[in-house]
Design a protein around this motif. Structure first.
Motif, mmCIF file in Angstrom:
data_model
loop_
_atom_site.group_PDB
_atom_site.id
_atom_site.type_symbol
_atom_site.label_atom_id
_atom_site.label_comp_id
_atom_site.label_asym_id
_atom_site.label_seq_id
_atom_site.Cartn_x
_atom_site.Cartn_y
_atom_site.Cartn_z
ATOM 1 N N CYS A 196 33.616 33.882 28.659
ATOM 2 C CA CYS A 196 34.449 35.084 28.659
ATOM 3 C C CYS A 196 35.230 35.167 29.970
ATOM 4 O O CYS A 196 34.669 35.016 31.057
ATOM 5 C CB CYS A 196 33.576 36.316 28.492
ATOM 6 S SG CYS A 196 34.544 37.831 28.457
ATOM 7 N N THR A 197 36.534 35.430 29.868
ATOM 8 C CA THR A 197 37.340 35.582 31.067
ATOM 9 C C THR A 197 37.806 37.017 31.257
ATOM 10 O O THR A 197 38.680 37.282 32.066
ATOM 11 C CB THR A 197 38.583 34.699 30.971
ATOM 12 O OG1 THR A 197 39.324 35.122 29.827
ATOM 13 C CG2 THR A 197 38.214 33.235 30.824
ATOM 14 N N CYS A 247 39.596 38.753 29.311
ATOM 15 C CA CYS A 247 41.020 38.876 29.022
ATOM 16 C C CYS A 247 41.324 40.117 28.209
ATOM 17 O O CYS A 247 42.483 40.494 28.072
ATOM 18 C CB CYS A 247 41.513 37.640 28.272
ATOM 19 S SG CYS A 247 40.807 37.480 26.628
ATOM 20 N N LEU A 277 41.387 40.681 25.153
ATOM 21 C CA LEU A 277 42.089 40.560 23.879
ATOM 22 C C LEU A 277 41.253 41.140 22.742
ATOM 23 O O LEU A 277 41.756 41.847 21.879
ATOM 24 C CB LEU A 277 42.372 39.086 23.586
ATOM 25 C CG LEU A 277 43.633 38.527 24.232
ATOM 26 C CD1 LEU A 277 43.783 37.058 23.893
ATOM 27 C CD2 LEU A 277 44.830 39.307 23.730
ATOM 28 N N SER A 281 34.841 45.434 34.094
ATOM 29 C CA SER A 281 34.828 44.251 34.956
ATOM 30 C C SER A 281 35.365 44.613 36.338
ATOM 31 O O SER A 281 35.896 45.709 36.528
ATOM 32 C CB SER A 281 35.678 43.138 34.351
ATOM 33 O OG SER A 281 37.040 43.530 34.391
ATOM 34 N N LYS A 297 37.134 42.589 40.069
ATOM 35 C CA LYS A 297 37.689 41.327 40.556
ATOM 36 C C LYS A 297 36.918 40.876 41.772
ATOM 37 O O LYS A 297 36.478 41.678 42.581
ATOM 38 C CB LYS A 297 39.149 41.530 40.908
ATOM 39 C CG LYS A 297 40.005 41.583 39.671
ATOM 40 C CD LYS A 297 41.453 41.461 39.998
ATOM 41 C CE LYS A 297 42.224 41.305 38.701
ATOM 42 N NZ LYS A 297 43.605 41.698 38.837
ATOM 43 N N ARG A 343 39.105 36.217 40.625
ATOM 44 C CA ARG A 343 38.710 35.996 39.236
ATOM 45 C C ARG A 343 37.986 37.238 38.734
ATOM 46 O O ARG A 343 37.424 38.022 39.528
ATOM 47 C CB ARG A 343 37.874 34.739 39.150
ATOM 48 C CG ARG A 343 36.458 34.954 38.936
ATOM 49 C CD ARG A 343 35.640 33.741 39.060
ATOM 50 N NE ARG A 343 34.419 34.272 39.665
ATOM 51 C CZ ARG A 343 33.218 33.834 39.362
ATOM 52 N NH1 ARG A 343 33.066 32.819 38.572
ATOM 53 N NH2 ARG A 343 32.172 34.397 39.873
ATOM 54 N N ASN A 344 38.009 37.410 37.423
ATOM 55 C CA ASN A 344 37.382 38.587 36.813
ATOM 56 C C ASN A 344 35.899 38.341 36.620
ATOM 57 O O ASN A 344 35.498 37.267 36.179
ATOM 58 C CB ASN A 344 38.016 38.880 35.460
ATOM 59 C CG ASN A 344 39.393 39.461 35.621
ATOM 60 O OD1 ASN A 344 39.629 40.235 36.556
ATOM 61 N ND2 ASN A 344 40.304 39.075 34.754
ATOM 62 N N CYS A 359 39.578 35.543 20.104
ATOM 63 C CA CYS A 359 39.087 35.125 21.409
ATOM 64 C C CYS A 359 39.623 33.721 21.733
ATOM 65 O O CYS A 359 39.328 32.756 21.025
ATOM 66 C CB CYS A 359 37.563 35.115 21.431
ATOM 67 S SG CYS A 359 36.926 34.602 23.024
#
Lengths: 237, 321, 200
Positions: free
Chosen positions: C64-65, C67, C69, C83, C85, C100-101, C123
């Motif tokens: 998982c980033t 994002c 979505l 989240s 940073k 980065r997250n 995803c």
């Protein structure tokens, strides 16, 4: 074997007790103000009568009594009561001004019958230990050997009643047919009154064993189907 | 002393049969009906394939409150289940299981006794229907009465036919006189008797008096708990009695292809069970008859058939003495 | 076997022997009785589920980033993501710091979820998967919001993807990896070739 009123056997005592119960039930059935209770007490009375027959070794008659009277006539009676008016509780109009006259007739009839029976049989005793005098075989033999003429006369009478019932119900149907001849297939009002139907069926039942009953079924059946209120077979006749 | 013991034992045996056989039929109905509909039926109660389902039902019924509606005729209402149930017990008393003495109580006019007492059972439904103070119950009672009046006649006529054939009205005598060729000879009478009996028991497809889509549960609508269970038990006892009577009257009772009289009880029970299966089978298969169809079937179809059977019986009886 | 003429409608269906309709009905019920029934005895016998059954959604956190979505595509907004940073020191000295997250919370409310599977489809990093597990009923509706750890537990119930058909095109991940490997090998070969040629 000596017979005396002072040394009753068990069967005699039972006979008397059942008789008392039957009489009581009969009295209650004519005096109660609740219509359906009257019919149910009638069941008790008729059943008691069957037991009396049984005690007199007339087994066949006893079962027929149960079959015809308890199983059918009372059911018919209840059917009629339910169809017309059978409130729970007292019926205010379940009384008649002719009470006295009815009592007189009843007493007169009872006296006549009791006198007749006592006079006819006087000291005749049924031997309970010996061969049964009321088996189906004995009853059938006496019915169709010695009493065949009255039997036939009775069946003709019943047949006449049957035919009469059919004629009565058909006539009314014919009128209705004439009235609604234009509307073929349209729903028709229910058939003849339930009493007529009931009468026809009772007669049909009584003559059950006889093929002569055959013409009666159609009319009775149609009348009975009036219960559902759906008489789709209107155009049949 | 031995007489008293004998009578007691017989009564106990009949009573045990009265308690057990209807439950067996009921359980069979659960399972057979389920499988005919692609289901499994009860699977939990008792562990093995739900064999104790009806026992569990009985316990449940016993725990329920016994309700009498406020407007009901109390005594008649409470008496009705007994009137409905007891006649079947009495009939079970006279149905012979095997030749000779293997019967609860031999009665000379057994056919008449059985049919007469079965007719009395309907009084229970009538009483229930009237005393419930409920219009659906009353309608159910009316339909019950109409059905009884319509179907008792063909039933009686069919029984009369076989009694003519045997020359006796004793159940033991009729089964004793049975020959194999009676089966084709009396087949019409047998069918009429069986169908009329089904109608008298208000079994589907003749269950108009308890048609749940129209009148809830007919005469039994207001009943709860044990009294309701008695009505249900009466229905299943009725199946046992009807199948037993049909077996004895038309299928030769204890006569079997082998085994002689020693296996008589087995043949009687086997035939009864097969008929009970047919009863269930018919219930699963056919939709309910409408009230007018019901009456028509009896008066225009079964009664003439029964009369024709009587005529046939008479002719054969005269030709082949 | 018994009267059809007056009673049942079977007569109209087929003009055959009277009562044949009734017999047909009996045959149908009898046949059904002989056939195997279809009842699923669920609590005793577990159902045989298809490999792609949509039972519950598992989260493979490592992919998982954040994002977002999935949370944005979800039609009934049942995915919650928090989240922050983090600054990552440069990989090589003299490089640039990267951000980065980092996932703080990932929760799916299965009381809201309608099992459409859009989140799984959308995803881009293969962090969400369908698992056929379905026995997670709760007495409290709040318990149906499955947090990160629970979603991770579900991840281990995700079945392996079904094998490809024989002769099928190879998966694009494998193809890409092979291409990279081939390129690398080629580059190595080229690097070795000229080096040898240059040397003399």
């Amino acid at each position: 074997m000596s017979h005396g009123f002072l040394s009753p056997t068990g069967v005699e005592v039972t006979f008397l007790l059942v008789g008392v119960v039957t009489l009581g039930a009969a009295v209650v059935s004519v005096t109660t103000r609740q219509l359906v209770h009257a019919a149910l007490w009638l069941v008790v009375a008729l059943g008691g009568l069957a037991v009396e027959y049984l005690l007199l070794t007339a087994e066949f008659i006893a079962w027929v009594q149960v079959l015809i009277y308890v199983g059918s006539v009372v059911v018919l009676l209840l059917f009629g009561l339910m169809l017309t008016r059978a409130p729970i509780g007292r019926s205010p109009d379940a009384d008649s001004g002719n009470r006295g006259v009815a009592l007189g007739v009843a007493v007169a009839a009872a006296v006549a019958l009791v006198w007749l029976v006592v006079d006819a049989f006087r000291t005749t005793w049924i031997e309970l230990d010996g061969a049964s005098a009321g088996t189906t075989e004995v009853t059938g033999e006496s019915l169709f050997r010695h009493w065949v003429l009255p039997f036939e006369a009775l069946s003709v009478l019943l047949l006449a009643a049957l035919v009469g019932a059919i004629v009565l119900s058909r006539k009314r149907n014919a009128d209705v047919d004439a009235a609604s001849s234009g509307k073929a297939g349209a729903a028709r009002p229910a058939g003849p009154s339930t009493r007529t139907a009931a009468g026809a069926k009772a007669a049909g039942r009584a003559a059950a064993g006889r093929a002569a009953a055959r013409p009666g079924e159609q009319g009775a059946a149609d009348a009975a189907s009036g219960d559902a209120g759906r008489r789709a077979e209107g155009g049949e006749r | 002393m031995t007489d008293a013991l004998d009578v007691t034992l017989r009564l106990l045996a009949v009573f045990a049969a009265f308690l057990v056989l209807p439950l067996v039929v009921g359980q069979t109905e659960h399972k057979v009906m389920a499988h005919m509909q692609g289901r499994l039926g009860p699977m939990y109660a008792g562990g093995f394939h739900g064999w104790a389902q009806l026992v569990a039902d009985g316990v449940k019924f016993a725990q329920k409150e016994d309700v009498v509606p406020a407007g009901a005729d109390r005594r008649v209402f409470q008496l009705a289940p007994a009137v409905a149930l007891l006649p079947y017990l009495l009939v079970l008393l006279v149905i012979p299981l095997g030749p000779g003495d293997a019967v609860g109580q031999a009665i000379d006019a057994g056919v008449f006794f059985a049919l007469a007492v079965m007719g009395v059972g309907v009084l229970g439904s009538l009483m229930a229907g009237w005393a419930s103070a409920n219009k659906y119950s009353l309608l159910g009672g009316l339909r019950t009465a109409a059905q009884l009046l319509a179907y008792e006649l063909p039933m009686l006529l069919a029984a009369a036919s076989v009694a003519m054939a045997a020359g006796t009205v004793s159940l033991t005598g009729i089964a004793g006189a049975f020959e194999w060729w009676w089966l084709p000879w009396q087949i019409v009478g047998a069918v009429v008797f069986f169908v009329a009996g089904l109608a008298e028991l208000q079994r589907p497809p003749f269950d108009m008096p308890v048609a749940d889509s129209e009148i809830i549960f007919g005469a039994y609508t207001e009943y709860t708990g044990l009294r309701f269970a008695f009505f249900l038990l009466a229905e299943y006892a009725g199946i046992v009695v009807l199948c037993g009577l049909t077996t004895v009257l038309f299928l030769g009772g204890w006569h079997g292809p082998f085994g002689g009289d020693g296996l008589g009880w087995f043949w009687t029970l086997l035939k009864t069970a097969a008929l009970a299966f047919v009863v269930i089978w018919l219930r699963v298969t056919y939709p309910r008859l409408r009230e007018d169809q019901l009456q028509k079937l009896s008066w225009t179809f079964l009664v003439p058939l029964a009369l024709a059977q009587i005529a046939l019986t008479g002719v054969v009886k005269v030709v082949i003495p | 076997m018994t009267p059809s003429a007056s009673a049942s409608a079977s007569a109209s269906a087929s003009p055959g022997f009277p009562g044949s309709g009734l017999a047909k009905g009996l045959a149908v019920t009898l046949r059904t009785m002989m056939r195997k029934n279809v009842t699923a005895q669920y609590p005793e016998v577990q159902p045989e589920l298809a490999p792609r059954t949509r039972g519950v959604i598992g989260l493979f956190e490592e992919n998982c980033t954040v994002c977002m979505l999935c949370a944005r595509e979800c039609p009934d907004w049942c995915i919650y993501i928090d989240s922050h940073k983090e600054t990552v020191p440069p990989a090589a000295p003299g490089g640039r710091e990267r951000q980065r997250n980092v996932l703080d919370r990932f929760a799916i409310d299965f009381a809201l979820c309608m099992y459409c599977g859009i989140c799984v489809e959308v995803c881009p990093f293969d962090a969400l998967f369908w698992s056929p597990e379905f026995e997670y009923a709760e007495t409290d509706i709040r318990e149906l919001t499955h947090e990160r750890d629970k979603l991770r537990e579900w991840m281990w119930t995700v079945p392996a993807p079904p094998a490809l058909d024989a002769g099928a095109e190879e998966p694009k991940e494998v193809a890409a990896a092979r291409r990279t490997a081939d390129k690398l090998r080629q580059a190595e070969g080229q690097a070795e070739g000229p080096a040898e040629g240059e040397a003399p």
